[in-house]
Design a protein around this motif. Structure first.
Motif, PDB file in Angstrom:
ATOM      1  N   ASP A   1      22.737  13.970   9.288  1.00 47.18           N
ATOM      2  CA  ASP A   1      22.304  14.117  10.672  1.00 47.18           C
ATOM      3  C   ASP A   1      20.831  13.810  10.921  1.00 47.18           C
ATOM      4  O   ASP A   1      20.404  13.728  12.066  1.00 47.18           O
ATOM      5  CB  ASP A   1      22.612  15.524  11.194  1.00 47.18           C
ATOM      6  N   ARG A   2      20.032  13.622   9.866  1.00 48.10           N
ATOM      7  CA  ARG A   2      18.614  13.329  10.071  1.00 48.10           C
ATOM      8  C   ARG A   2      17.945  12.904   8.762  1.00 48.10           C
ATOM      9  O   ARG A   2      18.490  13.094   7.679  1.00 48.10           O
ATOM     10  CB  ARG A   2      17.884  14.536  10.658  1.00 48.10           C
ATOM     11  N   VAL A   3      16.729  12.376   8.905  1.00 52.80           N
ATOM     12  CA  VAL A   3      15.897  12.019   7.746  1.00 52.80           C
ATOM     13  C   VAL A   3      14.711  12.973   7.730  1.00 52.80           C
ATOM     14  O   VAL A   3      14.051  13.199   8.755  1.00 52.80           O
ATOM     15  CB  VAL A   3      15.402  10.560   7.840  1.00 52.80           C
ATOM     16  N   VAL A   4      14.430  13.551   6.562  1.00 51.54           N
ATOM     17  CA  VAL A   4      13.387  14.556   6.414  1.00 51.54           C
ATOM     18  C   VAL A   4      12.361  14.085   5.387  1.00 51.54           C
ATOM     19  O   VAL A   4      12.730  13.606   4.303  1.00 51.54           O
ATOM     20  CB  VAL A   4      14.011  15.905   5.967  1.00 51.54           C
ATOM     21  N   ALA A   5      11.089  14.217   5.729  1.00 41.43           N
ATOM     22  CA  ALA A   5      10.026  13.859   4.797  1.00 41.43           C
ATOM     23  C   ALA A   5       9.899  14.931   3.717  1.00 41.43           C
ATOM     24  O   ALA A   5      10.061  16.123   3.984  1.00 41.43           O
ATOM     25  CB  ALA A   5       8.703  13.702   5.541  1.00 41.43           C
ATOM     26  N   ALA A   6       9.627  14.494   2.498  1.00 39.54           N
ATOM     27  CA  ALA A   6       9.451  15.414   1.364  1.00 39.54           C
ATOM     28  C   ALA A   6       7.993  15.370   0.922  1.00 39.54           C
ATOM     29  O   ALA A   6       7.449  14.293   0.665  1.00 39.54           O
ATOM     30  CB  ALA A   6      10.376  15.019   0.219  1.00 39.54           C
TER      31      ALA A   6
ATOM     32  N   GLY B   1       0.775  -1.230   0.000  1.00 46.32           N
ATOM     33  CA  GLY B   1       0.000   0.000   0.000  1.00 46.32           C
ATOM     34  C   GLY B   1       0.808   1.282   0.000  1.00 46.32           C
ATOM     35  O   GLY B   1       0.280   2.345  -0.324  1.00 46.32           O
ATOM     36  N   VAL B   2       2.085   1.197   0.371  1.00 42.32           N
ATOM     37  CA  VAL B   2       2.918   2.394   0.484  1.00 42.32           C
ATOM     38  C   VAL B   2       4.217   2.179  -0.288  1.00 42.32           C
ATOM     39  O   VAL B   2       4.886   1.158  -0.124  1.00 42.32           O
ATOM     40  CB  VAL B   2       3.247   2.723   1.957  1.00 42.32           C
ATOM     41  N   VAL B   3       4.558   3.159  -1.126  1.00 46.47           N
ATOM     42  CA  VAL B   3       5.832   3.154  -1.844  1.00 46.47           C
ATOM     43  C   VAL B   3       6.617   4.365  -1.359  1.00 46.47           C
ATOM     44  O   VAL B   3       6.077   5.470  -1.271  1.00 46.47           O
ATOM     45  CB  VAL B   3       5.633   3.218  -3.372  1.00 46.47           C
ATOM     46  N   VAL B   4       7.883   4.158  -1.021  1.00 51.07           N
ATOM     47  CA  VAL B   4       8.729   5.222  -0.484  1.00 51.07           C
ATOM     48  C   VAL B   4       9.947   5.387  -1.381  1.00 51.07           C
ATOM     49  O   VAL B   4      10.631   4.414  -1.694  1.00 51.07           O
ATOM     50  CB  VAL B   4       9.193   4.905   0.958  1.00 51.07           C
ATOM     51  N   VAL B   5      10.199   6.626  -1.806  1.00 50.92           N
ATOM     52  CA  VAL B   5      11.418   6.922  -2.551  1.00 50.92           C
ATOM     53  C   VAL B   5      12.373   7.647  -1.610  1.00 50.92           C
ATOM     54  O   VAL B   5      11.973   8.543  -0.872  1.00 50.92           O
ATOM     55  CB  VAL B   5      11.135   7.762  -3.819  1.00 50.92           C
ATOM     56  N   GLY B   6      13.631   7.223  -1.616  1.00 47.80           N
ATOM     57  CA  GLY B   6      14.611   7.818  -0.724  1.00 47.80           C
ATOM     58  C   GLY B   6      15.820   8.344  -1.472  1.00 47.80           C
ATOM     59  O   GLY B   6      16.298   7.712  -2.413  1.00 47.80           O
ATOM     60  N   GLU B   7      16.283   9.512  -1.063  1.00 45.11           N
ATOM     61  CA  GLU B   7      17.493  10.110  -1.622  1.00 45.11           C
ATOM     62  C   GLU B   7      18.480  10.375  -0.494  1.00 45.11           C
ATOM     63  O   GLU B   7      18.094  10.844   0.577  1.00 45.11           O
ATOM     64  CB  GLU B   7      17.169  11.421  -2.353  1.00 45.11           C
ATOM     65  N   ILE B   8      19.751  10.089  -0.763  1.00 45.01           N
ATOM     66  CA  ILE B   8      20.797  10.253   0.235  1.00 45.01           C
ATOM     67  C   ILE B   8      21.611  11.506  -0.090  1.00 45.01           C
ATOM     68  O   ILE B   8      22.092  11.661  -1.221  1.00 45.01           O
ATOM     69  CB  ILE B   8      21.713   9.024   0.278  1.00 45.01           C
TER      70      ILE B   8
ATOM     71  N   MET C   1      13.191  15.570  -5.732  1.00 41.84           N
ATOM     72  CA  MET C   1      12.265  14.675  -5.047  1.00 41.84           C
ATOM     73  C   MET C   1      10.848  14.797  -5.598  1.00 41.84           C
ATOM     74  O   MET C   1      10.127  13.806  -5.728  1.00 41.84           O
ATOM     75  CB  MET C   1      12.292  14.963  -3.546  1.00 41.84           C
ATOM     76  N   LEU C   2      10.446  16.015  -5.946  1.00 39.66           N
ATOM     77  CA  LEU C   2       9.124  16.206  -6.555  1.00 39.66           C
ATOM     78  C   LEU C   2       8.982  15.394  -7.843  1.00 39.66           C
ATOM     79  O   LEU C   2       7.939  14.784  -8.097  1.00 39.66           O
ATOM     80  CB  LEU C   2       8.897  17.685  -6.867  1.00 39.66           C
ATOM     81  N   LEU C   3      10.029  15.385  -8.662  1.00 39.72           N
ATOM     82  CA  LEU C   3       9.980  14.635  -9.918  1.00 39.72           C
ATOM     83  C   LEU C   3       9.902  13.132  -9.658  1.00 39.72           C
ATOM     84  O   LEU C   3       9.154  12.416 -10.325  1.00 39.72           O
ATOM     85  CB  LEU C   3      11.187  14.980 -10.787  1.00 39.72           C
TER      86      LEU C   3
ATOM     87  N   GLN D   1      -0.109   4.868  -1.737  1.00 41.04           N
ATOM     88  CA  GLN D   1       0.431   6.061  -1.099  1.00 41.04           C
ATOM     89  C   GLN D   1       1.911   6.175  -1.448  1.00 41.04           C
ATOM     90  O   GLN D   1       2.665   5.215  -1.300  1.00 41.04           O
ATOM     91  CB  GLN D   1       0.259   5.971   0.413  1.00 41.04           C
ATOM     92  N   ILE D   2       2.327   7.360  -1.902  1.00 37.90           N
ATOM     93  CA  ILE D   2       3.715   7.591  -2.276  1.00 37.90           C
ATOM     94  C   ILE D   2       4.328   8.570  -1.279  1.00 37.90           C
ATOM     95  O   ILE D   2       3.786   9.651  -1.045  1.00 37.90           O
ATOM     96  CB  ILE D   2       3.838   8.166  -3.704  1.00 37.90           C
ATOM     97  N   ARG D   3       5.455   8.182  -0.688  1.00 35.48           N
ATOM     98  CA  ARG D   3       6.149   9.035   0.280  1.00 35.48           C
ATOM     99  C   ARG D   3       7.573   9.306  -0.195  1.00 35.48           C
ATOM    100  O   ARG D   3       8.153   8.508  -0.932  1.00 35.48           O
ATOM    101  CB  ARG D   3       6.211   8.352   1.648  1.00 35.48           C
ATOM    102  N   GLY D   4       8.118  10.425   0.235  1.00 34.01           N
ATOM    103  CA  GLY D   4       9.492  10.763  -0.079  1.00 34.01           C
ATOM    104  C   GLY D   4      10.288  11.034   1.181  1.00 34.01           C
ATOM    105  O   GLY D   4       9.789  11.676   2.110  1.00 34.01           O
ATOM    106  N   LEU D   5      11.533  10.537   1.207  1.00 31.84           N
ATOM    107  CA  LEU D   5      12.412  10.751   2.350  1.00 31.84           C
ATOM    108  C   LEU D   5      13.787  11.202   1.869  1.00 31.84           C
ATOM    109  O   LEU D   5      14.381  10.575   0.981  1.00 31.84           O
ATOM    110  CB  LEU D   5      12.569   9.458   3.172  1.00 31.84           C
TER     111      LEU D   5
END
Length: 199
Positions: A171-176, A122-129, A147-149, A162-166
């Protein structure tokens, strides 16, 4: 049983050589150990089992994860604050991960650092480092638009999920957050960008 008229089907691993031999069954859907040498780097000898074929047909990954990558997958999930018991890696383009995930949608092609999917799908997450610190809340325009693209193309690719971005900083992980209007505006600039690149 086959000789007695029963239709025999095998699903899973069996000690048969060659691996995909029928072995007395009418049908076999074989799934091999993921740490077994399957000659995947030698195209004429490569062996792809039914799990690999199913993932490839659905464009979820090129290959099912091998045991050697399972620990890396768990570490990658945790590094983005995701529980590896709840999420699995669809593909990653970092740390020598064996299966990068490419996105083709809305006239764009991209390869994010990592893409995850929840076990229930149900949830897909894209992550960028990012190699820098977050610096007290600052996300650059480049990072936000990148991240928007990714989020927009994944929305097109995975309907109804549901699509989430991280964004993972040192020093931390931020939601996009996704913004449809900005995404469409970025898409409208594609022709101008291509012309500028060609010139």
């Amino acid at each position: 049983l086959a000789d007695a008229g029963y239709h025999c089907v095998n699903s899973g691993k069996m000690h048969i050589n060659p691996y995909d031999a029928k072995g007395g069954f009418h049908q076999r859907f074989f799934v091999e150990n993921k740490d077994r040498p399957l000659f995947l780097d030698e195209h004429p000898r490569a062996l792809y089992d039914e799990w690999d074929k199913a993932l490839h047909a659905r464009k979820l990954a090129l290959l099912a994860p091998r045991r050697s990558s399972a620990a890396r997958a768990g570490d990658l999930c945790r590094s983005f604050g995701l529980d590896p018991a709840q999420y699995r890696v669809l593909g990653a383009d970092v740390g020598g991960y064996p299966t990068p995930f490419s996105i083709r949608a809305d006239g764009l092609i991209g390869r994010p650092d990592a893409v995850f999917i929840s076990n229930d799908g149900g949830v897909v997450v894209v992550g960028e480092i990012k190699s820098r610190n977050h610096r007290g809340g600052e996300v650059t325009d480049y990072e936000r638009f990148q991240m928007l693209l990714y989020l927009g193309t994944l929305q097109t690719r995975f309907h109804g999920q549901q699509i989430r971005g991280l964004l993972r900083y040192r020093d931390r992980v931020v939601a996009a957050a996704f913004d449809e209007k900005t995404y469409r505006r970025l898409l409208s600039l594609r022709s101008d960008c291509l012309r500028a690149h060609a010139g």
